[in-house]
Design an enzyme around this catalytic site. Structure first.
Site, PDB file in Angstrom:
ATOM      1  N   SER A  77     -21.396   3.056  -0.053  1.00 29.07           N
ATOM      2  CA  SER A  77     -21.041   4.285   0.588  1.00 29.07           C
ATOM      3  C   SER A  77     -21.002   4.253   1.948  1.00 29.07           C
ATOM      4  CB  SER A  77     -22.185   5.404   0.302  1.00 29.07           C
ATOM      5  OG  SER A  77     -23.341   5.032   0.950  1.00 29.07           O
ATOM      6  N   HIS A 126     -16.163   4.329  -4.834  1.00 22.45           N
ATOM      7  CA  HIS A 126     -17.362   5.093  -4.475  1.00 22.45           C
ATOM      8  C   HIS A 126     -17.608   6.509  -5.363  1.00 22.45           C
ATOM      9  CE1 HIS A 126     -19.309   7.778  -1.279  1.00 22.45           C
ATOM     10  NE2 HIS A 126     -20.437   7.135  -2.067  1.00 22.45           N
ATOM     11  N   GLU A 176     -13.957   7.681  -4.525  1.00 18.83           N
ATOM     12  CA  GLU A 176     -12.945   7.211  -3.536  1.00 18.83           C
ATOM     13  C   GLU A 176     -12.793   5.778  -3.922  1.00 18.83           C
ATOM     14  OE1 GLU A 176     -14.442   9.503   0.616  1.00 18.83           O
ATOM     15  OE2 GLU A 176     -15.815   7.885  -0.212  1.00 18.83           O
ATOM     16  N   ASN A 233     -17.686  10.787   3.701  1.00 17.93           N
ATOM     17  CA  ASN A 233     -18.901  10.426   4.847  1.00 17.93           C
ATOM     18  C   ASN A 233     -18.626  10.288   6.139  1.00 17.93           C
ATOM     19  OD1 ASN A 233     -21.096  10.668   3.018  1.00 17.93           O
ATOM     20  ND2 ASN A 233     -20.934   8.451   2.516  1.00 17.93           N
TER      21      ASN A 233
END
Length: 506
Positions: free
Chosen positions: A123, A144, A156, A194
């Site tokens: 991540s 991800h 992702e 993120n």
């Protein structure tokens, strides 16, 4: 490019919570699954945990017993990496340490065939760096997943600098065949979610450090005014303060200490004290068995004014004018003036205006000013924050409070901070999203999709830009930056270009 055939073996390395979730997803898609963990007995323990979860799905009527039995027949714990030799796809979900991941994949390359797709669930680490020492880095991608993997739809798909386009296409097709919603993104710090989500946490923590309000009030305003599913304080207590802070720090360091990504000192102190949230019993809030969660600051009921005067347009808060009339309050509207930047004149003479990123110390437009916070949907909002200037009188605050209460809103009065709570948070998230789109981290459509599905935002940030106006958002951040709030608030060139395009269309 077609997806990996369901008959192809999917290996998952790392039998923790995330590895178990990914294995369950692959099982549900019909694949034979091998589960490996370096710790002796961990893979067998994880297989039992997966069996228990599938059993609970049967109990709830979401899976039949035959489907469960067939899935478990395809699940095989592995004691050695050599047992993964026939894999079509290997997904790693081990500890977030670059050297550990590099070592694992170097060993895997000598085991699996050259046609095997290799993927990391990292991540926060660079997909390019993890693949850097591989003989065939072109077949390496990031996949991800979000926790819990069986429930959350977003994945992702991260294309490293050396990843072959065909490998990324195959990964996208495979994840889609598994019933997930994949988005493609470049290998940049934080990927999409993120990266773009950092202000949701960072601005709330900064507001707390500025003593704008307490955590319960900040959470409540972001939920009930902003429309977010959870507030950042309760959410990071759920995630784990150590986990959230580690991702924030990793992104900050990866961006060479860009002030826009600066971590929170207050959160760092929580981690240092071992106050990690639910898993430790206490974080921002006390989670012990008998603890009572503190409530948000909510103003006492006040009388609504009989009449108000609206001068100029209220911009993104224009719906309030109609709502005030619907509440039975007389509204005199002076239509002269710009479409935004106007104000509501209260009976006592004070001005109530939508925050524009400025401090309220001098008031909008006179000394006795009160700002109210941004909402993405004023009709749906159940709470609105007010920030009075130093010159505002108690009677002014009571009139502003009574006006909003007459619209069915609870009111939280916070300290005088530029941009307030929802306004500052939303403007920063949109700016991060616009910057990511301009740098081709992902398409605008995939950025909005990722933020809706990955962190359950009430809309896509670039969709918000269209609704609020890129020009309004740029001016908001410029004012916030001009207040001396720091370089982190300097609006991006990407947002400025959007604002310029918007102005040319108008």
């Amino acid at each position: 490019m077609t997806a990996i055939d369901p008959a192809g073996t999917v290996a998952v390395v790392g039998a923790g919570t995330m590895g178990q979730g990914i294995a369950q997803v692959a099982l549900a898609a019909g694949h034979p699954v091998r589960l490996y963990d370096a710790a002796p007995g961990r893979a067998e323990e994880a297989a039992r945990a997966i069996a228990a979860r599938l059993g609970r799905l049967v109990d709830k009527g979401r899976l039949d017993a035959a489907g469960r039995d067939a899935a478990l027949a395809r699940l095989q714990p592995a004691a050695r990496l050599a047992e993964l030799a026939d894999s079509a796809l290997v997904i790693e979900a081990i500890v977030e340490q670059l050297q550990a991941k590099q070592k694992l994949f170097a060993e895997l390359e000598s085991v699996v065939p050259d046609t095997c797709l290799l993927a990391t669930n990292t991540s926060s680490l660079s997909v390019t760096a993890v693949a850097g020492a591989l003989r065939l880095p072109g077949r390496f991608v990031g996949l991800h997943f979000f926790n819990p993997a069986p429930l959350l739809p977003l994945v992702e798909v991260v294309q490293g600098f050396a990843t072959d386009a065909a490998a990324a296409d195959r990964a996208m097709a495979t994840v889609a065949a598994w019933g997930k919603s994949p988005v493609r993104c470049a290998d940049t710090p934080g990927f999409i979610v993120n990266r773009v989500a950092r202000p949701f946490y960072a601005e709330a923590f900064r507001l707390y450090e500025e003593r704008a309000a307490d955590p319960a009030t900040l959470d409540a305003v972001l939920r009930e005014c902003g429309g977010f599913a959870m507030g950042p304080f309760e959410l990071t207590d759920l995630i784990g303060q150590d986990v959230n802070e580690a991702v924030t720090r990793s992104v900050y360091e990866s961006f060479f200490h860009d002030p826009k990504f600066r971590p929170s000192l207050a959160q760092r102190r929580l981690v240092e004290a071992g106050l990690l949230g639910r898993k430790s019993g206490r974080g921002w809030f006390d989670h012990s068995e008998d603890a009572q969660r503190p409530g948000p600051h909510t103003a006492e009921p006040q009388d609504a004014p009989a009449a108000v005067r609206v001068t100029g347009g209220l911009g993104p808060a224009a719906a309030l004018v109609e709502m005030i009339g619907e509440a039975g309050i007389e509204v005199a509207v002076e239509k002269d003036g710009p479409a935004s930047g106007g104000h509501i004149r209260l009976p006592g003479g004070a001005c109530l205006a939508l925050t524009d990123g400025s401090a309220t110390l001098e008031g909008p437009p006179g000394e006795r000013g009160i700002f109210f916070d941004l909402s993405l949907d004023y009709r749906a909002a159940t709470r609105i924050a007010l920030a009075p200037s130093a010159a505002a009188r108690p009677q002014d605050v009571r009139e502003a409070t009574g006006l909003l209460q007459a619209l069915g809103k609870q009111v939280s009065v916070i300290d005088d901070v530029p941009g307030m709570i929802v306004g500052r948070t939303v403007a920063m998230i949109v700016d991060f999203a616009a910057d990511a789109a301009a740098r081709e981290v992902a398409t605008p459509e995939d950025i909005d999709k990722a933020m809706r599905l990955g962190v359950n935002y009430p809309g896509g940030p670039l969709e918000w830009a269209g609704r609020l106006g890129a020009g309004w958002l740029w001016n908001f951040l410029y004012n916030l930056h001009d207040e001396g709030a720091g370089e982190r608030y300097a609006p991006s060139r990407a947002l400025r270009r959007r604002a310029d395009r918007e102005a040319r269309v108008l």
